[in-house]
Design a protein around this motif. Structure first.
Motif, short mmCIF file in Angstrom:
data_model
loop_
_atom_site.label_atom_id
_atom_site.label_comp_id
_atom_site.label_asym_id
_atom_site.label_seq_id
_atom_site.Cartn_x
_atom_site.Cartn_y
_atom_site.Cartn_z
N CYS A 22 36.40 -40.95 -22.40
CA CYS A 22 35.83 -39.54 -22.53
C CYS A 22 34.27 -39.75 -22.37
O CYS A 22 33.72 -40.46 -23.29
N CYS A 44 32.26 -36.86 -22.18
CA CYS A 44 31.67 -35.60 -22.36
C CYS A 44 30.34 -35.20 -23.29
O CYS A 44 30.25 -36.44 -24.01
N CYS A 73 31.64 -36.03 -27.16
CA CYS A 73 31.91 -37.37 -27.39
C CYS A 73 30.48 -38.33 -27.55
O CYS A 73 30.52 -39.18 -28.28
N HIS A 85 36.78 -33.47 -29.05
CA HIS A 85 36.16 -32.50 -27.96
C HIS A 85 37.56 -31.56 -28.03
O HIS A 85 38.65 -31.83 -28.29
ZN LIG Z 1 35.09 -36.05 -24.90
#
Ligand SMILES: [Zn+2]
Length: 90
Positions: free
Chosen positions: A29, A31, A34, A90
């Motif tokens: 991930c 994002c 993260c 997340h």
């Molecule tokens: Zn994430």
């Protein structure tokens, strides 16, 4: 102003290291949450290196020299990515 060279180094490398790791490990991930967790973890594992500087007087090359080399920062980031990947928040 006071800056932490370790923080600059981590911010400088996070995208590059995460990109490289994700291309080897599909499903990693990327994002914001993260990414922030990865940076916080990596910084907790790197020695802080605070200096006083004038704005605009920070050079990337010197940053890595100050924190013990680029390899050390990449290693801290990589182990942080692995930990966050196993326990994403997340
Ligand atoms: Zn994430």
């Amino acid at each position: 102003m006071i800056i932490n060279y370790s923080e600059l180094a981590v911010k400088e490398l996070i995208n590059e290291v995460l990109q490289a790791y994700a291309s080897q490990n599909p499903g990693t991930c990327k994002c914001e949450r993260c990414k922030n967790d990865i940076m916080a973890l990596a910084l907790n594992n790197l020695p802080p290196k605070y200096v006083v500087t004038d704005i605009g007087r920070v050079y990337t090359k010197a940053v890595f020299d100050q924190v013990g080399g680029k390899a050390q920062v990449i290693a801290a980031l990589t182990s942080a990515i692995q930990r966050v990947r196993q326990h994403p928040r997340h």
